[in-house]
Design a protein around this motif. Structure first.
Motif, PDB file in Angstrom:
ATOM      1  N   VAL A   1       0.829  -1.208   0.000  1.00  0.00           N
ATOM      2  CA  VAL A   1       0.000   0.000   0.000  1.00  0.00           C
ATOM      3  C   VAL A   1       0.868   1.263   0.000  1.00  0.00           C
ATOM      4  O   VAL A   1       0.418   2.348   0.351  1.00  0.00           O
ATOM      5  CB  VAL A   1      -0.987   0.005   1.193  1.00  0.00           C
ATOM      6  N   LEU A   2       2.107   1.107  -0.443  1.00  0.00           N
ATOM      7  CA  LEU A   2       3.065   2.203  -0.544  1.00  0.00           C
ATOM      8  C   LEU A   2       2.620   3.229  -1.583  1.00  0.00           C
ATOM      9  O   LEU A   2       1.851   2.931  -2.491  1.00  0.00           O
ATOM     10  CB  LEU A   2       4.409   1.611  -0.939  1.00  0.00           C
ATOM     11  N   GLU A   3       3.159   4.437  -1.471  1.00  0.00           N
ATOM     12  CA  GLU A   3       2.936   5.476  -2.473  1.00  0.00           C
ATOM     13  C   GLU A   3       3.428   5.003  -3.838  1.00  0.00           C
ATOM     14  O   GLU A   3       4.316   4.154  -3.938  1.00  0.00           O
ATOM     15  CB  GLU A   3       3.680   6.753  -2.053  1.00  0.00           C
ATOM     16  N   ALA A   4       2.861   5.563  -4.897  1.00  0.00           N
ATOM     17  CA  ALA A   4       3.276   5.205  -6.257  1.00  0.00           C
ATOM     18  C   ALA A   4       4.649   5.781  -6.572  1.00  0.00           C
ATOM     19  O   ALA A   4       5.026   6.853  -6.091  1.00  0.00           O
ATOM     20  CB  ALA A   4       2.256   5.734  -7.256  1.00  0.00           C
ATOM     21  N   GLU A   5       5.392   5.079  -7.418  1.00  0.00           N
ATOM     22  CA  GLU A   5       6.653   5.607  -7.933  1.00  0.00           C
ATOM     23  C   GLU A   5       6.363   6.779  -8.859  1.00  0.00           C
ATOM     24  O   GLU A   5       5.341   6.787  -9.558  1.00  0.00           O
ATOM     25  CB  GLU A   5       7.405   4.522  -8.699  1.00  0.00           C
ATOM     26  N   ASN A   6       7.263   7.769  -8.889  1.00  0.00           N
ATOM     27  CA  ASN A   6       7.042   8.949  -9.709  1.00  0.00           C
ATOM     28  C   ASN A   6       8.389   9.526 -10.158  1.00  0.00           C
ATOM     29  O   ASN A   6       9.267   9.786  -9.325  1.00  0.00           O
ATOM     30  CB  ASN A   6       6.254  10.001  -8.915  1.00  0.00           C
ATOM     31  N   HIS A   7       8.547   9.731 -11.461  1.00  0.00           N
ATOM     32  CA  HIS A   7       9.781  10.288 -12.009  1.00  0.00           C
ATOM     33  C   HIS A   7      10.086  11.658 -11.413  1.00  0.00           C
ATOM     34  O   HIS A   7      11.262  12.037 -11.284  1.00  0.00           O
ATOM     35  CB  HIS A   7       9.648  10.401 -13.535  1.00  0.00           C
ATOM     36  N   PHE A   8       9.058  12.416 -11.040  1.00  0.00           N
ATOM     37  CA  PHE A   8       9.248  13.783 -10.562  1.00  0.00           C
ATOM     38  C   PHE A   8       9.443  13.859  -9.045  1.00  0.00           C
ATOM     39  O   PHE A   8       9.508  14.961  -8.483  1.00  0.00           O
ATOM     40  CB  PHE A   8       8.056  14.648 -10.973  1.00  0.00           C
ATOM     41  N   GLU A   9       9.557  12.732  -8.396  1.00  0.00           N
ATOM     42  CA  GLU A   9       9.779  12.694  -6.953  1.00  0.00           C
ATOM     43  C   GLU A   9      10.995  13.529  -6.562  1.00  0.00           C
ATOM     44  O   GLU A   9      12.047  13.462  -7.191  1.00  0.00           O
ATOM     45  CB  GLU A   9       9.997  11.236  -6.529  1.00  0.00           C
ATOM     46  N   GLY A  10      10.830  14.339  -5.539  1.00  0.00           N
ATOM     47  CA  GLY A  10      11.912  15.168  -5.033  1.00  0.00           C
ATOM     48  C   GLY A  10      11.944  16.572  -5.598  1.00  0.00           C
ATOM     49  O   GLY A  10      12.685  17.428  -5.097  1.00  0.00           O
ATOM     50  N   LEU A  11      11.139  16.851  -6.632  1.00  0.00           N
ATOM     51  CA  LEU A  11      11.100  18.187  -7.225  1.00  0.00           C
ATOM     52  C   LEU A  11      10.083  19.057  -6.505  1.00  0.00           C
ATOM     53  O   LEU A  11       9.059  18.575  -6.024  1.00  0.00           O
ATOM     54  CB  LEU A  11      10.765  18.096  -8.709  1.00  0.00           C
ATOM     55  N   SER A  12      10.345  20.353  -6.465  1.00  0.00           N
ATOM     56  CA  SER A  12       9.460  21.265  -5.753  1.00  0.00           C
ATOM     57  C   SER A  12       8.622  22.148  -6.671  1.00  0.00           C
ATOM     58  O   SER A  12       7.733  22.836  -6.210  1.00  0.00           O
ATOM     59  CB  SER A  12      10.267  22.156  -4.791  1.00  0.00           C
ATOM     60  N   ASP A  13       8.908  22.144  -7.956  1.00  0.00           N
ATOM     61  CA  ASP A  13       8.118  22.935  -8.905  1.00  0.00           C
ATOM     62  C   ASP A  13       7.965  22.124 -10.185  1.00  0.00           C
ATOM     63  O   ASP A  13       8.613  22.388 -11.199  1.00  0.00           O
ATOM     64  CB  ASP A  13       8.799  24.277  -9.185  1.00  0.00           C
ATOM     65  N   VAL A  14       7.092  21.121 -10.131  1.00  0.00           N
ATOM     66  CA  VAL A  14       6.937  20.207 -11.256  1.00  0.00           C
ATOM     67  C   VAL A  14       6.458  20.935 -12.502  1.00  0.00           C
ATOM     68  O   VAL A  14       6.915  20.656 -13.621  1.00  0.00           O
ATOM     69  CB  VAL A  14       5.964  19.070 -10.890  1.00  0.00           C
ATOM     70  N   LYS A  15       5.554  21.894 -12.345  1.00  0.00           N
ATOM     71  CA  LYS A  15       5.026  22.621 -13.502  1.00  0.00           C
ATOM     72  C   LYS A  15       6.147  23.290 -14.279  1.00  0.00           C
ATOM     73  O   LYS A  15       6.179  23.247 -15.522  1.00  0.00           O
ATOM     74  CB  LYS A  15       4.000  23.646 -13.046  1.00  0.00           C
ATOM     75  N   ALA A  16       7.083  23.899 -13.583  1.00  0.00           N
ATOM     76  CA  ALA A  16       8.208  24.546 -14.249  1.00  0.00           C
ATOM     77  C   ALA A  16       9.150  23.516 -14.863  1.00  0.00           C
ATOM     78  O   ALA A  16       9.696  23.721 -15.950  1.00  0.00           O
ATOM     79  CB  ALA A  16       8.971  25.419 -13.259  1.00  0.00           C
ATOM     80  N   GLU A  17       9.326  22.382 -14.177  1.00  0.00           N
ATOM     81  CA  GLU A  17      10.220  21.338 -14.664  1.00  0.00           C
ATOM     82  C   GLU A  17       9.736  20.744 -15.979  1.00  0.00           C
ATOM     83  O   GLU A  17      10.533  20.231 -16.776  1.00  0.00           O
ATOM     84  CB  GLU A  17      10.365  20.241 -13.614  1.00  0.00           C
ATOM     85  N   LEU A  18       8.425  20.795 -16.220  1.00  0.00           N
ATOM     86  CA  LEU A  18       7.890  20.211 -17.444  1.00  0.00           C
ATOM     87  C   LEU A  18       8.410  20.908 -18.700  1.00  0.00           C
ATOM     88  O   LEU A  18       8.342  20.351 -19.799  1.00  0.00           O
ATOM     89  CB  LEU A  18       6.363  20.272 -17.416  1.00  0.00           C
ATOM     90  N   LYS A  19       8.945  22.107 -18.548  1.00  0.00           N
ATOM     91  CA  LYS A  19       9.499  22.836 -19.680  1.00  0.00           C
ATOM     92  C   LYS A  19      10.890  22.331 -20.069  1.00  0.00           C
ATOM     93  O   LYS A  19      11.404  22.675 -21.129  1.00  0.00           O
ATOM     94  CB  LYS A  19       9.574  24.329 -19.357  1.00  0.00           C
ATOM     95  N   ASN A  20      11.486  21.521 -19.204  1.00  0.00           N
ATOM     96  CA  ASN A  20      12.825  20.996 -19.459  1.00  0.00           C
ATOM     97  C   ASN A  20      12.726  19.768 -20.363  1.00  0.00           C
ATOM     98  O   ASN A  20      12.073  18.784 -20.019  1.00  0.00           O
ATOM     99  CB  ASN A  20      13.482  20.611 -18.131  1.00  0.00           C
ATOM    100  N   PRO A  21      13.388  19.796 -21.536  1.00  0.00           N
ATOM    101  CA  PRO A  21      13.280  18.670 -22.490  1.00  0.00           C
ATOM    102  C   PRO A  21      13.680  17.318 -21.921  1.00  0.00           C
ATOM    103  O   PRO A  21      13.228  16.287 -22.422  1.00  0.00           O
ATOM    104  CB  PRO A  21      14.223  19.092 -23.626  1.00  0.00           C
ATOM    105  N   LYS A  22      14.507  17.297 -20.875  1.00  0.00           N
ATOM    106  CA  LYS A  22      14.950  16.009 -20.333  1.00  0.00           C
ATOM    107  C   LYS A  22      13.787  15.216 -19.739  1.00  0.00           C
ATOM    108  O   LYS A  22      13.869  13.993 -19.604  1.00  0.00           O
ATOM    109  CB  LYS A  22      16.043  16.215 -19.285  1.00  0.00           C
TER     110      LYS A  22
END
Length: 226
Positions: A92-113
């Motif tokens: 019943v653990l939390e789901a895995e997420n590539h964006f884990e640890g980031l504090s501004d995911v919306k802004a990170e989405l602009k990064n091509p990586k």
């Protein structure tokens, strides 16, 4: 509350507010415990379960929780109030997420990586597939249901403290709805209780949703996906 046709109920509880001043998408990261408000939520939730037990004349017989700190801290007051041992269950653990640890995911989405992780929102490609989450959660729920029945007979209840996304996709699956969704539309607030009532002659559980701490939610930091 249970009814005469209910064989067992499993309550899926989301943890309380986390101390997270930097608004990090914390996912499975260690070190994210409850805030002061989250601790109050957990205590109030324990009182709510204890009140239900007194009114029903019977107490839930099984308590389980995700191994993450915020879930364990939410389960602790329930353990004390109901006299139950916390069984830790990684399913019943939390789901895995590539964006884990980031504090501004919306802004990170602009990064091509990050773009390769955004190609399939239906899976989703940025994290653990919804179907995989449902599979592990369903296995845990069915085990809890069976344990509750073995310990207390028909009408018994189990409680499991988990996380927003796994709880929500479990509900979507139980209601035979598509698993893909807008995270902002999840009905799974902090310390909410999503109850799966397993009833005789029914293939799918009846869903009941409650917010014992509704009055406190307006003051809580609630990040979608956290």
């Amino acid at each position: 509350m249970t009814t005469s046709s209910t064989t067992a109920t499993v309550h899926l509880v989301r943890h309380g507010e986390v101390h997270n001043p930097d608004r990090v998408l914390y996912g499975r990261l260690n070190g994210f415990g409850l805030s002061e408000l989250g601790q109050r939520m957990a205590e109030d939730l324990a009182d709510w379960f204890a009140g239900r037990a007194r009114a029903a004349g019977r107490t839930p017989v099984v308590l389980s929780a995700s191994p993450l700190q915020r879930a364990q801290e939410t389960a602790e007051p329930i353990s004390r109030a109901l006299g139950l041992t916390i069984d830790t269950d990684a399913r019943v653990l939390e789901a895995e997420n590539h964006f884990e640890g980031l504090s501004d995911v919306k802004a990170e989405l602009k990064n091509p990586k990050h773009w390769p992780f955004m190609v399939n929102p239906f899976r989703p490609s940025w994290g653990e597939p919804y179907q995989d989450q449902v599979k592990r959660m369903a296995a845990a729920v069915h085990d809890l249901r069976d344990r509750a029945l073995a310990a207390g007979g028909p009408g018994s209840e189990a409680i499991v403290v988990s996380h927003q996304l796994p709880i929500w996709v479990t509900r979507l699956s139980a209601e035979d709805r598509p698993l893909w969704h807008d995270p902002r539309q999840r009905q799974c607030s902090l310390t909410s209780v999503t109850s799966l009532h397993f009833e005789r002659g029914q293939d799918r559980p009846r869903i009941e949703y409650q917010e014992p701490n509704k009055a406190l939610l307006k003051d809580a930091l609630n990040l979608p996906g956290a």
